[in-house]
Scaffold this motif. Structure first.
Motif, PDB file in Angstrom:
ATOM      1  N   LEU A   1       0.693  -1.234   0.009  1.00  0.00           N
ATOM      2  CA  LEU A   1      -0.117   0.096  -0.078  1.00  0.00           C
ATOM      3  C   LEU A   1       0.746   1.069   0.105  1.00  0.00           C
ATOM      4  CD1 LEU A   1      -2.907  -1.046   2.557  1.00  0.00           C
ATOM      5  CD2 LEU A   1      -3.299  -0.253   0.295  1.00  0.00           C
ATOM      6  N   THR A   2       1.633   1.465   0.627  1.00  0.00           N
ATOM      7  CA  THR A   2       2.462   2.188   0.634  1.00  0.00           C
ATOM      8  C   THR A   2       4.346   2.692  -0.019  1.00  0.00           C
ATOM      9  OG1 THR A   2       4.294   1.344   2.354  1.00  0.00           O
ATOM     10  CG2 THR A   2       2.353   2.510   3.036  1.00  0.00           C
ATOM     11  N   GLY A   3       3.923   1.369  -1.312  1.00  0.00           N
ATOM     12  CA  GLY A   3       5.124   1.236  -1.989  1.00  0.00           C
ATOM     13  C   GLY A   3       7.021   1.314  -1.280  1.00  0.00           C
ATOM     14  N   LEU A   4       6.368   0.979  -0.065  1.00  0.00           N
ATOM     15  CA  LEU A   4       8.116   1.119   0.912  1.00  0.00           C
ATOM     16  C   LEU A   4       8.243  -0.882   0.915  1.00  0.00           C
ATOM     17  CD1 LEU A   4       7.298   2.485   4.041  1.00  0.00           C
ATOM     18  CD2 LEU A   4       8.922   3.513   1.801  1.00  0.00           C
ATOM     19  N   SER A   5       9.502  -1.274   0.721  1.00  0.00           N
ATOM     20  CA  SER A   5      10.698  -2.139   1.026  1.00  0.00           C
ATOM     21  C   SER A   5       9.820  -3.215   2.152  1.00  0.00           C
ATOM     22  CB  SER A   5      11.430  -1.993   1.123  1.00  0.00           C
ATOM     23  OG  SER A   5      12.343  -1.525   1.724  1.00  0.00           O
ATOM     24  N   ARG A   6       9.961  -4.586   2.205  1.00  0.00           N
ATOM     25  CA  ARG A   6       9.399  -5.298   3.524  1.00  0.00           C
ATOM     26  C   ARG A   6      10.613  -4.266   4.723  1.00  0.00           C
ATOM     27  NH1 ARG A   6       6.775 -10.767   2.469  1.00  0.00           N
ATOM     28  NH2 ARG A   6       5.456 -10.618   1.172  1.00  0.00           N
ATOM     29  N   ALA A   7      11.577  -4.380   4.498  1.00  0.00           N
ATOM     30  CA  ALA A   7      12.647  -3.929   4.956  1.00  0.00           C
ATOM     31  C   ALA A   7      12.487  -2.300   6.247  1.00  0.00           C
ATOM     32  CB  ALA A   7      14.270  -4.194   5.001  1.00  0.00           C
TER      33      ALA A   7
END
Length: 241
Positions: A29-35
């Motif tokens: 949803l945010t486009g951020l990496s899992r890390a």
């Protein structure tokens, strides 16, 4: 994107979810990496803003503290409106509630008296602190260091021949306002306009100001003190409880 921006994006995502969300869902949803999501959620967990169970992450009540000052001011504005309406009807003058924001006076509530000519002010209007009665009340309620910092970083416009802009003179004026418990501005913002303001305090801290503005031809400074000030102080006392 900075760490703060990533953290806010994750917080917003979790807050808007109708049910607990997983790291994978937040990442999508945010486009951020899992890390990145994992690090942000770990920090938010430590701060108590989110909680975790077997289903995922959800916002905790602690997050409400982030918006409490804003929500409190809006609640104060709502409480003030009927008082301002009553003041306007009894004094036949425009009345307002204002707060200090970004080195300016921000109008939060207003009751406008019906006049052929009136000041063009409304909720959301902004005026300089140094040349307004509410602004001076708000500044006078701040610690001396805050006053000094404000005077150091601002350029103060001289709107009329009466406008106080000198640092030393303003500090003396603010000290007097703090001692008196009210401020009167006499044709300093605009020729022909006078106003008087009192502080609204919560838990010993000035959080807002109430004022009445009038035409100089209609009320003298003595009139403001004798006829208007008691009513303003009564309304401020109600809002301060």
């Amino acid at each position: 994107m900075t760490s703060l921006a990533r953290g806010l994006a994750v917080m917003k995502c979790v807050a808007e979810a109708e049910q607990p969300v997983t790291i994978a869902q937040v990442g999508r949803l945010t486009g951020l990496s899992r890390a990145s999501v994992r690090r942000c959620l770990h920090t938010l967990l430590l701060l108590g803003y989110v909680g975790q169970d077997e289903r995922g992450y959800a916002v905790r009540r602690q997050a409400l503290s982030l918006g409490h000052p804003y929500l409190s001011l809006n609640a104060l504005a709502a409480r003030a409106q009927p008082l301002l309406d009553t003041l306007r009807d009894s004094l036949h003058e425009s009345c307002s509630l204002g707060v200090m924001e970004d080195d300016q006076l921000l109008y939060m509530s207003r009751a406008e008296a019906i006049r052929i000519m009136s000041i063009n002010l409304r909720v959301g209007s902004r005026l300089p602190l140094h040349a307004t009665s509410m602004g001076r009340v708000l500044l006078a309620g701040q610690p001396h260091a805050v006053q000094e910092a404000y005077l150091a970083r601002t350029t103060r416009e001289k709107f009329t021949a009466k406008t106080i802009v000198d640092r030393a003179e303003l500090l003396i004026e603010l000290s007097g306002v703090a001692s008196r418990g009210y401020a009167v501005v006499d044709e300093e913002l605009e020729v022909g306009l006078r106003s008087i303001a009192v502080p609204v305090a919560r838990h010993g801290k000035v959080v807002a100001a109430l004022n009445v503005g009038t035409a100089a031809a209609r009320k003298s400074v003595v009139d403001l003190r004798d006829m208007v000030l008691p009513a303003l102080q009564e309304a401020a006392t109600i809002l301060s409880t």
